[in-house]
Scaffold this active site. Structure first.
Site, PDB file in Angstrom:
ATOM      1  N   TYR A 189       1.026  -1.585  -0.501  1.00  0.00           N
ATOM      2  CA  TYR A 189       0.184  -0.591  -0.064  1.00  0.00           C
ATOM      3  C   TYR A 189       1.160   1.225   0.515  1.00  0.00           C
ATOM      4  O   TYR A 189       1.839   1.022   0.156  1.00  0.00           O
ATOM      5  CB  TYR A 189      -1.256  -0.105   0.714  1.00  0.00           C
ATOM      6  CG  TYR A 189      -0.272   0.288   2.696  1.00  0.00           C
ATOM      7  CD1 TYR A 189       0.426  -0.797   3.219  1.00  0.00           C
ATOM      8  CD2 TYR A 189      -0.143   1.341   2.585  1.00  0.00           C
ATOM      9  CE1 TYR A 189       1.443   0.115   4.425  1.00  0.00           C
ATOM     10  CE2 TYR A 189       0.336   1.975   4.133  1.00  0.00           C
ATOM     11  CZ  TYR A 189       1.155   0.672   5.317  1.00  0.00           C
ATOM     12  OH  TYR A 189       1.470   1.360   5.879  1.00  0.00           O
ATOM     13  N   LYS A 227       6.438  -1.718   2.149  1.00  0.00           N
ATOM     14  CA  LYS A 227       4.730  -1.009   2.745  1.00  0.00           C
ATOM     15  C   LYS A 227       4.252  -2.113   2.334  1.00  0.00           C
ATOM     16  O   LYS A 227       3.596  -1.968   1.318  1.00  0.00           O
ATOM     17  CB  LYS A 227       4.912   0.120   1.969  1.00  0.00           C
ATOM     18  CG  LYS A 227       4.133   1.624   3.118  1.00  0.00           C
ATOM     19  CD  LYS A 227       4.104   2.012   2.663  1.00  0.00           C
ATOM     20  CE  LYS A 227       2.722   3.440   3.284  1.00  0.00           C
ATOM     21  NZ  LYS A 227       3.408   3.599   4.568  1.00  0.00           N
ATOM     22  N   LEU A 251      11.295   1.522   6.850  1.00  0.00           N
ATOM     23  CA  LEU A 251      10.443   2.230   5.776  1.00  0.00           C
ATOM     24  C   LEU A 251      10.663   3.124   5.486  1.00  0.00           C
ATOM     25  O   LEU A 251      11.394   4.743   5.735  1.00  0.00           O
ATOM     26  CB  LEU A 251       9.042   2.125   5.782  1.00  0.00           C
ATOM     27  CG  LEU A 251       8.260   3.041   4.420  1.00  0.00           C
ATOM     28  CD1 LEU A 251       7.525   1.442   4.291  1.00  0.00           C
ATOM     29  CD2 LEU A 251       6.905   3.698   4.697  1.00  0.00           C
ATOM     30  N   GLU A 289      12.899   2.861  13.551  1.00  0.00           N
ATOM     31  CA  GLU A 289      11.468   3.933  13.191  1.00  0.00           C
ATOM     32  C   GLU A 289      10.947   3.998  14.403  1.00  0.00           C
ATOM     33  O   GLU A 289      11.485   3.257  15.131  1.00  0.00           O
ATOM     34  CB  GLU A 289      11.614   4.197  12.223  1.00  0.00           C
ATOM     35  CG  GLU A 289      10.783   2.419  12.070  1.00  0.00           C
ATOM     36  CD  GLU A 289       9.858   1.510  10.554  1.00  0.00           C
ATOM     37  OE1 GLU A 289      10.061   2.865   8.952  1.00  0.00           O
ATOM     38  OE2 GLU A 289       9.729   0.497   9.698  1.00  0.00           O
TER      39      GLU A 289
HETATM   40  N1  PDD Z   1       3.234   5.129   7.352  1.00  0.00           N
HETATM   41  N2  PDD Z   1       7.436   4.238   9.138  1.00  0.00           N
HETATM   42  C1  PDD Z   1       6.651   3.526   8.705  1.00  0.00           C
HETATM   43  C2  PDD Z   1       6.074   2.234   9.296  1.00  0.00           C
HETATM   44  C3  PDD Z   1       5.818   3.738   8.578  1.00  0.00           C
HETATM   45  O1  PDD Z   1       3.745   2.955   7.828  1.00  0.00           O
HETATM   46  C4  PDD Z   1       5.514   5.430   7.541  1.00  0.00           C
HETATM   47  C5  PDD Z   1       3.698   5.375   7.467  1.00  0.00           C
HETATM   48  C6  PDD Z   1       6.806   5.563   7.213  1.00  0.00           C
HETATM   49  C7  PDD Z   1       6.337   7.184   7.316  1.00  0.00           C
HETATM   50  O2  PDD Z   1       6.640   7.567   5.520  1.00  0.00           O
HETATM   51  P1  PDD Z   1       6.239   8.195   4.823  1.00  0.00           P
HETATM   52  O3  PDD Z   1       6.883   9.483   5.343  1.00  0.00           O
HETATM   53  O4  PDD Z   1       6.239   8.032   3.378  1.00  0.00           O
HETATM   54  O5  PDD Z   1       4.614   8.353   5.265  1.00  0.00           O
HETATM   55  C8  PDD Z   1       6.944   5.547   8.210  1.00  0.00           C
HETATM   56  C9  PDD Z   1       1.779   5.752   6.703  1.00  0.00           C
HETATM   57  C10 PDD Z   1       1.542   7.151   6.735  1.00  0.00           C
HETATM   58  C11 PDD Z   1       0.439   4.529   7.072  1.00  0.00           C
HETATM   59  O6  PDD Z   1       0.751   2.902   7.388  1.00  0.00           O
HETATM   60  O7  PDD Z   1      -0.965   5.446   7.744  1.00  0.00           O
END
Ligand code: PDD
Length: 282
Positions: A30, A144, A200, A176
Site C-alpha cells: 500500500y 510497505k 520504511l 523507526e
Molecule cells: N505510514 N515507517 C512506517 C512503518 C510507516 O508506516 C510510515 C507511514 C512511515 C513514514 O513514511 P511516509 O513519510 O512516507 O509517510 C515510516 C503511513 C502514513 C500509514 O501507514 O498510515
C-alpha cells in the site's frame, strides 16, 4: 467515493470477495499519499516506492505512472476535502487459499480518500509522548506491506501507555516508529537512521533531510544507539499525515527541555514553506 478495480463508487457499495489474498494472507502492498489543495504531494516518489514494494513481493505493477496519476486525480476530484489522505492498496487478487502465487489472477486495486488531518497547533506546541520497544518485525521493513500486525501491536503499546508512538530498536539501534520515521538531535547535529531493509524509506524522511541540507543544518545519516535516543536534546517523528511532529516525552521522561526545540521549529517551518511552494508550482 472510492476506486475499486476500474470503477468509482461510494464506499458503502464496495465489495471484496472473502478469498482475496489481502484478506486471507495480508498479501499486498500500500501507499498513503497526502493531498494538499487537491494536489498529491511527492507523487513521483510515492509511485516509485510503490514500484519498489511491488518488486519486493514479486507482483507486477498493474499500471503505468500516467495511469496511476489519472486514477489518483479522478479520485481526488470526486471527494470533497481540499486536503486529503489517499490510501492506495494492491493485493495479489482472489484465488483458492494456497500459499503459492496463483496463476493468471488479476490483482485487486483499491483506493480511498479520507480528510487529511495534520497535527493540531496544540500538538505542535506541546509535542507528543512516545515509548520504546524492541522491533520484532520481519527483515523487509522497506516493503510497505499491508500485513501490519506487528506494527499494529507495537502502536497499541503506545496507546495503552497513553502515548502517541512507539520507537523501535533492534539490538539497541533505532530503526523507526511503529508508523513513522524518527529523527534524533544529539549535540548540534540532526541524526537519521540509514535507509535499509530495517525501516520504511519515508517520503517525509527524504523531504526533511533535503530541507536540513538546504538550511545548512548539520546532519548525519548513521546508526543511532538507544543511549543516544534516550539522551537526545530533541526527537522528531515524521510521516505523510503527521508531517514533522516533536516528541517531548519518552518513556515518561522529558526529552531535552521537555518542549519542542529549535531543530523542530526550523524543520517544521521549512516543511510548511516547502509544501506551499510545491503546491503553488504543481
Ligand atoms: N505510514 N515507517 C512506517 C512503518 C510507516 O508506516 C510510515 C507511514 C512511515 C513514514 O513514511 P511516509 O513519510 O512516507 O509517510 C515510516 C503511513 C502514513 C500509514 O501507514 O498510515
Amino acid at each position: 467515493m472510492i476506486y475499486l478495480n476500474g470503477e468509482y463508487m461510494p464506499i458503502e457499495e464496495a465489495r471484496i470477495p472473502v478469498l482475496d489474498r489481502g484478506f486471507i494472507f495480508g498479501d499486498g502492498v500500500y501507499e498513503v499519499i497526502p493531498v494538499y489543495s487537491r494536489k498529491p504531494f511527492r507523487i513521483e516518489e510515492h509511485l516509485s516506492r510503490l514500484e519498489h514494494s511491488l518488486n519486493g513481493i514479486r507482483l507486477e505493477n498493474p499500471h503505468s505512472g500516467e495511469e496511476w496519476k489519472s486514477i489518483i486525480h479522478r479520485l481526488i476530484a470526486l471527494n470533497e476535502p481540499e486536503d486529503q489522505s489517499l490510501y492506495l492498496h494492491i493485493t495479489r487478487g482472489v484465488a483458492k487459499r494456497d500459499h503459492a502465487f496463483p496463476k493468471g489472477v488479476k490483482p485487486t486495486i483499491f483506493m480511498m480518500s479520507n480528510p487529511l488531518v495534520t497535527p493540531s497547533p496544540q500538538t505542535l506546541e506541546s509535542g507528543v509522548s512516545a515509548i520504546t520497544a524492541e522491533d520484532n518485525r520481519w527483515l523487509r521493513c522497506d516493503i510497505k506491506a499491508i500485513s501490519l500486525l506487528p506494527n499494529v501491536l507495537l502502536r497499541q503499546l503506545a496507546i495503552d501507555a497513553g502515548a502517541a508512538e512507539t520507537l523501535l530498536f533492534r539490538e539497541n539501534l533505532l530503526t523507526e516508529g511503529a508508523a513513522s520515521n524518527i529523527f534524533v538531535v544529539s549535540g548540534n547535529t540532526l541524526l537519521a537512521p540509514p535507509k535499509d531493509n530495517l525501516m520504511l524509506p519515508g517520503i517525509t524522511y527524504d523531504v526533511v533531510l533535503e530541507l536540513a541540507q538546504g538550511q545548512g543544518m548539520p546532519f548525519e545519516v548513521r546508526r543511532i544507539s538507544k543511549e543516544e535516543v534516550c539522551s537526545a536534546s530533541e526527537l522528531l517523528l515524521t510521516s505523510s499525515t503527521r508531517e514533522v511532529t516533536p516528541i517531548t516525552l519518552l518513556d515518561g521522561k522529558a526529552v531535552g527541555s521537555g518542549k519542542p526545540g529549535p531543530f523542530f521549529a526550523r524543520l517544521h517551518d521549512a516543511y510548511q514553506a516547502f509544501k506551499h511552494a510545491v503546491m503553488r508550482r504543481a
